[in-house]
Design a protein around this motif. Structure first.
Motif, PDB file in Angstrom:
ATOM      1  N   GLU A  54    -113.119  87.665  65.731  1.00 28.98           N
ATOM      2  CA  GLU A  54    -113.441  88.552  64.617  1.00 28.98           C
ATOM      3  C   GLU A  54    -112.791  88.070  63.323  1.00 28.98           C
ATOM      4  O   GLU A  54    -113.431  88.010  62.272  1.00 28.98           O
ATOM      5  CB  GLU A  54    -112.969  89.981  64.927  1.00 28.98           C
ATOM      6  CG  GLU A  54    -113.713  90.661  66.049  1.00 28.98           C
ATOM      7  CD  GLU A  54    -113.114  92.013  66.411  1.00 28.98           C
ATOM      8  OE1 GLU A  54    -113.798  92.808  67.067  1.00 28.98           O
ATOM      9  OE2 GLU A  54    -111.936  92.267  66.030  1.00 28.98           O
ATOM     10  N   GLY A 102    -114.239  86.834  59.627  1.00 30.87           N
ATOM     11  CA  GLY A 102    -113.755  87.430  58.391  1.00 30.87           C
ATOM     12  C   GLY A 102    -113.234  86.394  57.416  1.00 30.87           C
ATOM     13  O   GLY A 102    -113.470  86.477  56.202  1.00 30.87           O
ATOM     14  N   MET A 111    -116.134  84.509  55.825  1.00 31.92           N
ATOM     15  CA  MET A 111    -116.794  85.380  54.853  1.00 31.92           C
ATOM     16  C   MET A 111    -115.962  85.501  53.583  1.00 31.92           C
ATOM     17  O   MET A 111    -116.488  85.455  52.468  1.00 31.92           O
ATOM     18  CB  MET A 111    -117.038  86.759  55.469  1.00 31.92           C
ATOM     19  CG  MET A 111    -118.100  86.791  56.546  1.00 31.92           C
ATOM     20  SD  MET A 111    -118.257  88.450  57.294  1.00 31.92           S
ATOM     21  CE  MET A 111    -118.854  89.394  55.889  1.00 31.92           C
ATOM     22  N   GLU A 112    -114.653  85.635  53.749  1.00 33.54           N
ATOM     23  CA  GLU A 112    -113.787  85.779  52.583  1.00 33.54           C
ATOM     24  C   GLU A 112    -113.783  84.517  51.736  1.00 33.54           C
ATOM     25  O   GLU A 112    -113.806  84.587  50.502  1.00 33.54           O
ATOM     26  CB  GLU A 112    -112.373  86.142  53.004  1.00 33.54           C
ATOM     27  CG  GLU A 112    -111.453  86.417  51.833  1.00 33.54           C
ATOM     28  CD  GLU A 112    -110.165  87.118  52.222  1.00 33.54           C
ATOM     29  OE1 GLU A 112    -109.459  87.588  51.315  1.00 33.54           O
ATOM     30  OE2 GLU A 112    -109.869  87.213  53.429  1.00 33.54           O
ATOM     31  N   THR A 131    -110.187  93.158  52.923  1.00 32.26           N
ATOM     32  CA  THR A 131    -111.603  92.812  52.822  1.00 32.26           C
ATOM     33  C   THR A 131    -112.318  92.877  54.166  1.00 32.26           C
ATOM     34  O   THR A 131    -113.410  93.405  54.261  1.00 32.26           O
ATOM     35  CB  THR A 131    -111.749  91.403  52.218  1.00 32.26           C
ATOM     36  OG1 THR A 131    -111.324  91.442  50.854  1.00 32.26           O
ATOM     37  CG2 THR A 131    -113.181  90.933  52.275  1.00 32.26           C
ATOM     38  N   TRP A 132    -111.712  92.386  55.227  1.00 30.75           N
ATOM     39  CA  TRP A 132    -112.448  92.172  56.474  1.00 30.75           C
ATOM     40  C   TRP A 132    -112.244  93.290  57.494  1.00 30.75           C
ATOM     41  O   TRP A 132    -111.237  93.393  58.151  1.00 30.75           O
ATOM     42  CB  TRP A 132    -112.061  90.830  57.101  1.00 30.75           C
ATOM     43  CG  TRP A 132    -110.738  90.302  56.638  1.00 30.75           C
ATOM     44  CD1 TRP A 132    -110.531  89.412  55.630  1.00 30.75           C
ATOM     45  CD2 TRP A 132    -109.440  90.644  57.137  1.00 30.75           C
ATOM     46  NE1 TRP A 132    -109.189  89.174  55.471  1.00 30.75           N
ATOM     47  CE2 TRP A 132    -108.495  89.915  56.385  1.00 30.75           C
ATOM     48  CE3 TRP A 132    -108.992  91.489  58.144  1.00 30.75           C
ATOM     49  CZ2 TRP A 132    -107.136  90.016  56.606  1.00 30.75           C
ATOM     50  CZ3 TRP A 132    -107.628  91.588  58.362  1.00 30.75           C
ATOM     51  CH2 TRP A 132    -106.729  90.851  57.598  1.00 30.75           C
ATOM     52  N   HIS A 133    -113.269  94.109  57.636  1.00 31.25           N
ATOM     53  CA  HIS A 133    -113.313  95.146  58.666  1.00 31.25           C
ATOM     54  C   HIS A 133    -114.445  94.747  59.596  1.00 31.25           C
ATOM     55  O   HIS A 133    -115.595  95.162  59.425  1.00 31.25           O
ATOM     56  CB  HIS A 133    -113.596  96.500  58.013  1.00 31.25           C
ATOM     57  CG  HIS A 133    -113.112  97.666  58.806  1.00 31.25           C
ATOM     58  ND1 HIS A 133    -112.053  98.449  58.423  1.00 31.25           N
ATOM     59  CD2 HIS A 133    -113.539  98.184  59.982  1.00 31.25           C
ATOM     60  CE1 HIS A 133    -111.844  99.408  59.309  1.00 31.25           C
ATOM     61  NE2 HIS A 133    -112.740  99.268  60.258  1.00 31.25           N
ATOM     62  N   ILE A 134    -114.132  93.901  60.578  1.00 26.60           N
ATOM     63  CA  ILE A 134    -115.137  93.354  61.484  1.00 26.60           C
ATOM     64  C   ILE A 134    -114.784  93.802  62.902  1.00 26.60           C
ATOM     65  O   ILE A 134    -113.754  93.417  63.462  1.00 26.60           O
ATOM     66  CB  ILE A 134    -115.176  91.813  61.388  1.00 26.60           C
ATOM     67  CG1 ILE A 134    -115.586  91.416  59.960  1.00 26.60           C
ATOM     68  CG2 ILE A 134    -116.141  91.224  62.416  1.00 26.60           C
ATOM     69  CD1 ILE A 134    -115.447  89.961  59.657  1.00 26.60           C
ATOM     70  N   ALA A 187    -110.193  93.341  61.605  1.00 26.82           N
ATOM     71  CA  ALA A 187    -110.542  92.247  62.503  1.00 26.82           C
ATOM     72  C   ALA A 187    -109.340  91.792  63.330  1.00 26.82           C
ATOM     73  O   ALA A 187    -108.200  91.817  62.873  1.00 26.82           O
ATOM     74  CB  ALA A 187    -111.094  91.079  61.690  1.00 26.82           C
ATOM     75  N   ILE A 227    -119.812  95.355  60.526  1.00 27.22           N
ATOM     76  CA  ILE A 227    -119.146  94.583  59.473  1.00 27.22           C
ATOM     77  C   ILE A 227    -119.108  95.406  58.190  1.00 27.22           C
ATOM     78  O   ILE A 227    -120.137  95.744  57.614  1.00 27.22           O
ATOM     79  CB  ILE A 227    -119.846  93.240  59.232  1.00 27.22           C
ATOM     80  CG1 ILE A 227    -119.807  92.396  60.527  1.00 27.22           C
ATOM     81  CG2 ILE A 227    -119.179  92.480  58.083  1.00 27.22           C
ATOM     82  CD1 ILE A 227    -120.450  91.034  60.392  1.00 27.22           C
ATOM     83  N   PHE A 233    -117.414  94.918  54.709  1.00 24.89           N
ATOM     84  CA  PHE A 233    -116.746  93.875  53.929  1.00 24.89           C
ATOM     85  C   PHE A 233    -116.816  94.229  52.450  1.00 24.89           C
ATOM     86  O   PHE A 233    -117.875  94.183  51.827  1.00 24.89           O
ATOM     87  CB  PHE A 233    -117.424  92.527  54.191  1.00 24.89           C
ATOM     88  CG  PHE A 233    -116.657  91.326  53.703  1.00 24.89           C
ATOM     89  CD1 PHE A 233    -115.823  90.630  54.566  1.00 24.89           C
ATOM     90  CD2 PHE A 233    -116.764  90.895  52.387  1.00 24.89           C
ATOM     91  CE1 PHE A 233    -115.110  89.517  54.116  1.00 24.89           C
ATOM     92  CE2 PHE A 233    -116.060  89.794  51.938  1.00 24.89           C
ATOM     93  CZ  PHE A 233    -115.235  89.102  52.806  1.00 24.89           C
TER      94      PHE A 233
END
Length: 390
Positions: A165, A169, A172-173, A196-199, A228, A241, A243
């Protein structure tokens, strides 16, 4: 580098002064950097003083040259000692401080310095001031939305079975930052740090943690127990996701669903129910319903679908909000929640996020950032709302 226009800052301070007068204050200090950025155009270390009459003054500890270049205010001055504020507040008996965020030891210093002056919390003033967005602010949020759409559009190219995960993230970031995402999300909070990353894949979507949200995720350690994790993403599980993007200080928030191979039917149905709740609530908002009634209406819709027990969390983990305002903070007024008895009005921007959480299995839902107009609403986060199967 783009600076906040002089006209924008002037308008904000002009709208603030009647609020200061209504609160029977002679002046107000703004130490919270989000608010003094909103009112001055710079986030250099310092604080802002706005008198009921006269010029606003920005006291700068560091860095003065940058502050003067970034802020259109006429009075941007250096400050080495708190004693230097005395001439600006001499004779004042009722002064505003942001008592929800300023450290208590700072309040004590002000009390010692200003003697018998009464201090009043002025944070509600800036919260109210920021409730509606100007065309300038909306343009920045639209640019954040463009970045967000490109980042989400990249996911099908990078998501693969077996990746962690946090690995997804991170990629993506990195992509988001190459497009102008500032990396940091901001929230008015003592102990909550937005990220930022809530996966959340499969069962991690049902894990509850410290954050005030239906699901928290496993995170990376007890020191960072949200979002994540090191869990590997598997085929056939729901992948939620969420984000966030920050562009020139303004946020964009959205959630979409993904799966590798296929998604279990119960999560597909939950997603469709959440989409229906979203649009029916937005239609009700156009009719002038109060924010608190919109929240209760969404609960009614969830119950009618048969998914009420999983709506906005399960058991005692349920949260009491359907949506939150968004702008230069990730969470600000308005809130679609109990006790928020006001309508959603033209110029307000908010994230609406109906979600379902199934214990031990995962989560499903949607989130969009919405701009309320005079005769309708516009979804700023216009990424594809379909479930994406890789």
């Amino acid at each position: 580098m783009m600076f906040v226009p002089k006209e924008e800052i002037k308008d904000r301070i002009d709208r603030l002064r009647p609020l200061i007068k209504e609160a029977s204050l002679e002046g107000a200090f703004f130490h919270y950097k989000i608010d003094y950025y909103y009112l001055s155009g710079t986030m250099q270390d310092g604080f802002l003083f706005v008198p009921l009459d006269g010029e606003a003054t920005l006291f700068v500890k560091r860095e003065l040259k940058r502050a003067r270049r970034e802020s259109p205010l006429q009075q941007v001055i250096p400050m080495e000692s708190l004693e230097e504020i005395k001439p600006y507040v001499r004779g004042m008996k009722r002064i505003g401080l942001q008592l929800d965020v300023i450290p208590y030891n700072q309040v004590i210093k002000y009390k010692a310095l200003l003697g018998d002056a009464q201090f009043v919390d002025v944070s509600p003033l800036t919260k109210a001031l920021r409730k509606k967005k100007s065309p300038y602010e909306i343009r920045l949020m639209e640019k954040a939305a463009v970045i967000s759409k490109k980042v989400y559009g990249k996911i099908p190219e990078i998501l693969r079975e077996g990746m962690r995960e946090i690995e997804l993230g991170g990629i993506m970031e990195s992509h988001a930052k190459s497009l102008g995402h500032e990396g940091l999300l901001r929230m008015r909070s003592l102990n909550y740090e937005p990220y930022t990353w809530h996966i959340l894949s499969g069962r991690t979507g049902s894990i509850v943690s410290q954050s005030d949200s239906p699901m928290g995720g496993l995170g990376l350690s007890p020191a960072f127990p949200v979002g994540a994790s090191m869990k590997r993403i598997r085929m056939g599980e729901p992948i939620l996701i969420d984000f966030g993007i920050n562009y020139h200080g303004y946020h964009m928030d959205l959630t979409r669903m993904y799966a590798i191979g296929h998604m279990p039917e119960e999560f597909v149905r939950a997603y469709e129910v959440c989409k229906e709740i979203q649009y029916r609530v937005l239609d009700r908002a156009l009719q002038g319903a109060l924010a608190s009634d919109l929240f209760r209406y969404s609960q009614q819709l969830a119950d009618e679908s048969g998914l009420g027990p999983y709506y906005l969390g399960y058991d005692h983990h349920k949260v009491n909000f359907l949506g939150h305002g968004i702008g230069i903070e990730l969470s600000e007024l308005p809130f679609l929640a109990p006790r928020h008895d006001y309508p959603i009005e033209e110029g307000m921007t908010f994230a609406i996020e109906p979600k379902m959480v199934f214990p031990g299995k995962g989560a499903s839902g949607i989130e969009n950032t919405v701009l309320m107009g005079k005769d309708g609403y516009r979804i700023l986060s216009d990424a594809d709302e379909s479930i994406t199967i890789i």
